[in-house]
Scaffold this motif. Structure first.
Motif, PDB file in Angstrom:
ATOM      1  N   MET A   1       9.770 -18.035  -8.951  1.00 25.83           N
ATOM      2  CA  MET A   1       9.663 -16.337  -8.809  1.00 25.83           C
ATOM      3  C   MET A   1       9.116 -15.817 -10.099  1.00 25.83           C
ATOM      4  N   ILE A   2       8.365 -15.003 -10.475  1.00 22.79           N
ATOM      5  CA  ILE A   2       7.984 -14.226 -11.655  1.00 22.79           C
ATOM      6  C   ILE A   2       9.003 -13.249 -12.110  1.00 22.79           C
ATOM      7  N   ASN A   3       9.725 -13.413 -13.197  1.00 26.65           N
ATOM      8  CA  ASN A   3      10.469 -12.160 -13.582  1.00 26.65           C
ATOM      9  C   ASN A   3       9.670 -11.342 -14.470  1.00 26.65           C
ATOM     10  N   PRO A   4       9.280 -10.207 -14.096  1.00 27.68           N
ATOM     11  CA  PRO A   4       8.262  -9.215 -14.535  1.00 27.68           C
ATOM     12  C   PRO A   4       9.011  -8.799 -16.039  1.00 27.68           C
ATOM     13  N   CYS A   5      10.404  -8.815 -16.301  1.00 26.92           N
ATOM     14  CA  CYS A   5      10.777  -8.328 -17.506  1.00 26.92           C
ATOM     15  C   CYS A   5      10.823  -9.239 -18.567  1.00 26.92           C
ATOM     16  N   LYS A   6      10.212 -10.610 -18.247  1.00 25.60           N
ATOM     17  CA  LYS A   6      10.320 -11.740 -19.229  1.00 25.60           C
ATOM     18  C   LYS A   6       8.838 -11.933 -19.616  1.00 25.60           C
ATOM     19  N   ILE A   7       8.473 -11.788 -20.924  1.00 32.73           N
ATOM     20  CA  ILE A   7       6.934 -11.944 -21.543  1.00 32.73           C
ATOM     21  C   ILE A   7       7.081 -13.031 -22.428  1.00 32.73           C
ATOM     22  N   SER A   8       6.179 -14.154 -22.356  1.00 35.87           N
ATOM     23  CA  SER A   8       5.962 -15.383 -23.166  1.00 35.87           C
ATOM     24  C   SER A   8       4.634 -15.014 -23.861  1.00 35.87           C
ATOM     25  N   ASP A   9       4.879 -14.691 -25.112  1.00 40.00           N
ATOM     26  CA  ASP A   9       3.414 -14.288 -25.741  1.00 40.00           C
ATOM     27  C   ASP A   9       3.367 -15.097 -27.295  1.00 40.00           C
ATOM     28  N   GLY A  10       2.631 -15.973 -27.307  1.00 40.90           N
ATOM     29  CA  GLY A  10       2.402 -16.571 -28.713  1.00 40.90           C
ATOM     30  C   GLY A  10       3.549 -17.534 -29.104  1.00 40.90           C
ATOM     31  N   GLY A  11       3.930 -18.089 -28.147  1.00 38.12           N
ATOM     32  CA  GLY A  11       5.212 -19.030 -28.335  1.00 38.12           C
ATOM     33  C   GLY A  11       6.781 -18.419 -28.403  1.00 38.12           C
ATOM     34  N   GLU A  13       9.415 -15.516 -26.558  1.00 38.08           N
ATOM     35  CA  GLU A  13       9.685 -14.984 -25.209  1.00 38.08           C
ATOM     36  C   GLU A  13      10.535 -13.598 -25.533  1.00 38.08           C
ATOM     37  N   TYR A  14      10.022 -12.654 -25.095  1.00 43.38           N
ATOM     38  CA  TYR A  14      10.607 -11.346 -25.046  1.00 43.38           C
ATOM     39  C   TYR A  14      11.392 -10.907 -23.552  1.00 43.38           C
ATOM     40  N   ILE A  15      12.393 -10.462 -23.736  1.00 45.38           N
ATOM     41  CA  ILE A  15      13.161 -10.083 -22.205  1.00 45.38           C
ATOM     42  C   ILE A  15      13.456  -8.558 -22.580  1.00 45.38           C
ATOM     43  N   LEU A  16      12.516  -7.890 -21.613  1.00 47.28           N
ATOM     44  CA  LEU A  16      12.585  -6.497 -21.864  1.00 47.28           C
ATOM     45  C   LEU A  16      13.301  -5.772 -20.841  1.00 47.28           C
ATOM     46  N   GLY A  17      14.325  -6.536 -20.073  1.00 46.73           N
ATOM     47  CA  GLY A  17      15.059  -5.562 -19.147  1.00 46.73           C
ATOM     48  C   GLY A  17      15.696  -6.838 -18.169  1.00 46.73           C
ATOM     49  N   THR A  18      16.154  -6.479 -17.071  1.00 45.33           N
ATOM     50  CA  THR A  18      16.913  -7.222 -16.163  1.00 45.33           C
ATOM     51  C   THR A  18      16.109  -7.520 -14.828  1.00 45.33           C
ATOM     52  N   PHE A  19      16.132  -8.569 -14.263  1.00 37.63           N
ATOM     53  CA  PHE A  19      15.582  -8.590 -12.911  1.00 37.63           C
ATOM     54  C   PHE A  19      16.536  -9.567 -12.015  1.00 37.63           C
ATOM     55  N   ASP A  20      16.947  -8.901 -10.996  1.00 34.18           N
ATOM     56  CA  ASP A  20      17.803  -9.673 -10.011  1.00 34.18           C
ATOM     57  C   ASP A  20      17.034 -10.271  -8.886  1.00 34.18           C
ATOM     58  N   GLY A  21      15.802 -10.471  -8.915  1.00 33.25           N
ATOM     59  CA  GLY A  21      15.328 -10.978  -7.882  1.00 33.25           C
ATOM     60  C   GLY A  21      14.430 -10.213  -7.002  1.00 33.25           C
ATOM     61  N   GLU A  22      14.862  -8.782  -7.160  1.00 34.05           N
ATOM     62  CA  GLU A  22      14.134  -7.870  -6.197  1.00 34.05           C
ATOM     63  C   GLU A  22      13.801  -6.671  -7.002  1.00 34.05           C
ATOM     64  N   LYS A  23      14.710  -6.256  -7.789  1.00 30.83           N
ATOM     65  CA  LYS A  23      14.671  -5.073  -8.746  1.00 30.83           C
ATOM     66  C   LYS A  23      14.569  -5.133 -10.034  1.00 30.83           C
ATOM     67  N   ALA A  24      13.600  -4.975 -10.889  1.00 31.00           N
ATOM     68  CA  ALA A  24      13.566  -4.907 -12.283  1.00 31.00           C
ATOM     69  C   ALA A  24      13.865  -3.630 -12.941  1.00 31.00           C
ATOM     70  N   VAL A  25      14.817  -3.884 -13.836  1.00 25.86           N
ATOM     71  CA  VAL A  25      15.219  -2.555 -14.620  1.00 25.86           C
ATOM     72  C   VAL A  25      14.809  -2.675 -16.199  1.00 25.86           C
ATOM     73  N   TYR A  26      13.853  -1.952 -16.680  1.00 31.06           N
ATOM     74  CA  TYR A  26      13.313  -2.046 -17.930  1.00 31.06           C
ATOM     75  C   TYR A  26      14.152  -1.358 -18.980  1.00 31.06           C
ATOM     76  N   ASP A  27      14.034  -1.887 -20.195  1.00 35.70           N
ATOM     77  CA  ASP A  27      15.064  -1.352 -21.312  1.00 35.70           C
ATOM     78  C   ASP A  27      13.819  -0.746 -22.226  1.00 35.70           C
ATOM     79  N   PHE A  28      13.816   0.437 -22.157  1.00 36.85           N
ATOM     80  CA  PHE A  28      12.807   1.106 -23.148  1.00 36.85           C
ATOM     81  C   PHE A  28      12.862   0.787 -24.652  1.00 36.85           C
ATOM     82  N   PRO A  29      14.001   0.662 -25.404  1.00 37.64           N
ATOM     83  CA  PRO A  29      13.824   0.322 -26.532  1.00 37.64           C
ATOM     84  C   PRO A  29      13.364  -0.979 -26.853  1.00 37.64           C
ATOM     85  N   LYS A  30      13.671  -1.942 -25.933  1.00 36.99           N
ATOM     86  CA  LYS A  30      13.237  -3.138 -26.004  1.00 36.99           C
ATOM     87  C   LYS A  30      11.717  -3.567 -25.922  1.00 36.99           C
TER      88      LYS A  30
END
Length: 218
Positions: A1-11, A13-30
């Motif tokens: 399952m894709i975690n929309p809050c996780k970005i792998s970029d140029g080696g 990994e950025y975690i921009l929030g939390t994802f419980d499998g259904e709902k993504a909650v983003y952290d704006f400062p991140k």
């Protein structure tokens, strides 16, 4: 399952929030931290996010992640495109180039200067309008200040014609169109006419910088 809050970029990994499998909650400062790093990579070490732009970025980010509460708060329809307006040098193009990296599982749009499109029309003619009136996702950059289109002595409002085609695509296939502009609503209508301006109201969510925003390139 894709975690929309996780970005792998140029080696990295950025975690921009939390994802419980259904709902993504983003952290704006991140998200801001990610944009700072991505911006330096794309535009050089001088790049920075200005605190005065946080409100604009908050709107853009909530549109991109399709947050229902904040989209309703800001009057944004995530099914429509974005028209980002503001004075010269305020950072419109930069922010649109950054925004497309926020949700990597979504289809990315190209950022294409309107002047380049018109130059193409002046060289090869009406095929240019057909090429941009297709199913591709595009951000038309610096809309409204492009030169006049002319092919074999015949004038054409190239971007206006493309907007009419993009409107039909939006109605039939929900294809999004984005744009940036230095012009206000009255200037856009003067440049493209009332018919195109009317279609643009259906195509775009308008997000505007303050008219007094300084030129960051100075």
């Amino acid at each position: 399952m894709i975690n929309p809050c996780k970005i792998s970029d140029g080696g990295v990994e950025y975690i921009l929030g939390t994802f419980d499998g259904e709902k993504a909650v983003y952290d704006f400062p991140k998200i801001l931290e990610f944009f700072e790093r991505k911006g330096r990579e794309l535009f050089g070490g001088h790049f920075r996010i200005y605190p005065a732009d946080h409100e604009i970025l908050h709107k853009l980010c909530n549109y991109a992640i399709r947050d229902p509460v904040n989209c309703e708060k800001y009057g944004l329809d995530p099914n429509k495109g974005l028209l980002l307006s503001g004075p010269v040098g305020c950072g419109k193009t930069t922010l649109m180039k950054l925004l497309r990296h926020l949700v990597p599982h979504q289809r990315k749009y190209e950022v294409i200067p309107c002047r380049n499109i018109v130059f193409g029309f002046n060289h090869v003619g009406y095929k240019t309008i057909e090429d941009y009136g297709n199913n591709s996702f595009i951000c038309f950059d610096d809309m409204g200040v492009e030169p006049a289109g002319r092919y074999y002595g015949k004038d054409c409002n190239v971007i206006g014609e493309i907007m009419l085609s993009r409107y039909e695509l939006f109605l039939s296939n929900k294809v999004k169109t984005h744009a940036t502009t230095n012009l206000n609503a009255d200037e856009m209508e003067e440049r493209y006419g009332s018919r195109v301006r009317s279609r643009m109201r259906h195509l775009f969510n308008l997000i505007a910088f303050d008219s007094e925003t300084p030129d960051k390139r100075k």
